[in-house]
Design an enzyme around this catalytic site. Sequence first.
Site, short mmCIF file in Angstrom:
data_model
loop_
_atom_site.label_atom_id
_atom_site.label_comp_id
_atom_site.label_asym_id
_atom_site.label_seq_id
_atom_site.Cartn_x
_atom_site.Cartn_y
_atom_site.Cartn_z
N HIS A 111 0.85 -1.38 0.08
CA HIS A 111 0.01 0.20 -0.18
C HIS A 111 1.04 1.04 0.04
O HIS A 111 1.78 1.25 1.07
CB HIS A 111 -0.81 -0.19 1.25
CG HIS A 111 -1.85 -0.89 1.32
ND1 HIS A 111 -2.98 -1.31 0.56
CD2 HIS A 111 -1.84 -2.07 2.09
CE1 HIS A 111 -3.51 -2.30 0.74
NE2 HIS A 111 -2.86 -2.99 1.72
N THR A 112 0.78 2.17 -1.03
CA THR A 112 1.60 3.31 -0.95
C THR A 112 1.00 4.31 0.02
O THR A 112 -0.19 4.59 0.26
CB THR A 112 1.11 4.04 -2.20
OG1 THR A 112 1.38 3.42 -3.32
CG2 THR A 112 2.14 5.38 -2.27
#
Lengths: 254, 240
Positions: free
Chosen positions: B20-21
Amino acid sequence: MSSIGSGYDLSAGQFSPDGRVFQVEYAIKAVENSGSVIAIRGSDGVVFGVEKIITSTLYEEGSNRRVYSIDSHIGAAVAGLLSDARAAVNRARDEAANFKDTYQVPIPLKTLCERLGHYMHYFTVYGSLRPFGVSILLGSWDEVNGPKLMEIDPAGATRGYYGCAVGKGRQNAKTEIEKLDMSKMTCRELVREVAKVVYSVHDEVKDKHFELELSWIGKETNGQHQLVPKEIYEEAKKYAEESLNDSDDEDTDM
Amino acid sequence: MKDRVADFWREDAPVDPVKHTMRPIVTGTSVLGVKCVDGVVIAADTLGSYGSLARFRDIERLMKVNDNVLIGGFGDYADFQHIMKLLNQQTIDDAVIGDGVYRDAPSIHNWLRCVLYNRRTKFNPLWNTIIVAGNTYTGEPYLGYVDKIGVSFEDRSVATGFGAYIAQPMMRRALEENPNMTCVQARELMARCLKVLFYRDCRALNRFHIGVVTRAGCEISGPLSTDTDWSIGANPSGYE
């Protein structure tokens, strides 16, 4: 003509007692029955010429392309089963895209040929698959390495050439090509010669009509593979037709 | 939730770790765009900031997709490079078919919207705002905006980041006063806006590219810069 396989030709997974893989040889036969494809490597590029035999008056000009671009800097001309050719070209495009994704440079011609040859060879060793019925001529040009021309046959073998011909008229075409001093000729000059060779090997009796497809890649095109532009194409076609008429006249004089 | 031992043994558990950025790392600041009567002009500076450090001072945040489309990227530069790579391969794939068909600006805009919205839905956004400038298939100018949460729209003038607060009012007023703005006039407007942004945006740089798309084609010029006068900042008062 050719020896009967007699039981050893049922799959690509078999050798014959005299050491031949008949399925591969039959695939090569399929290529030999296709319209001629010529490619010549000159001093500053590679020119492709294809004899597209037209079997119907309903045919749309310029369709059924026989020359393809693999990632803009490589040109491919195909002979044989055209649907097999499309499959091979799509694979080549995937290889080129993956290479560029990994290494951030366009795939060198030799690397692409090795990959595509490897892929085509895969289909010659299993009994459940048949070999590709195509020969592919691949050419590229860049500033550093100059022009390169290679051929892949249905067996998956790759060879480099200065001049190459496959298909129906390949014997005559090779004779014509050998007369040329290719390494000293530019693409511009070669375009006319390639057209001339295609016209001269075309058999008017057996295959009435044909469309000439010419493409090139070289210094002139800045390393991008593209169809030869209309004016140059028309000029080359005219030169080829005139040369044909001249040689016809010579024959009748005698 | 992903830490539960039971989840590890599930047959549909992902082989790779789920990513997940969380935050952008190297970032680009404002991209500006204005639609003119004869084309579209976009602009962006050449700075890649590493937080508050002005780390990479010669990056290109404008990219030519094809002869009819330019894009400008705001936000995480690595994500923008990923987008550029995808678009470049797409352009080559279109070109090798050899039938002269290409993707116009609305097509590229819509494709980007699909990609960005999809990523946001998976809670792994591409941390960018992209400005799409170019021609439609009929040759009309087109200017679009799409961001990391998938918001997408077209407008006569667009700006990302700080530009939305500082440059957008300037561009809107200029368009009000001169509704038939030409690309040449728009270039001057861009330079003026970027100058003000350099004064006011702490993550901006006085070195930029300007991209222009017209019916004839597109080009990115630069790097350019504007003259600035910092003497007015010498004796501020009221901030003691």
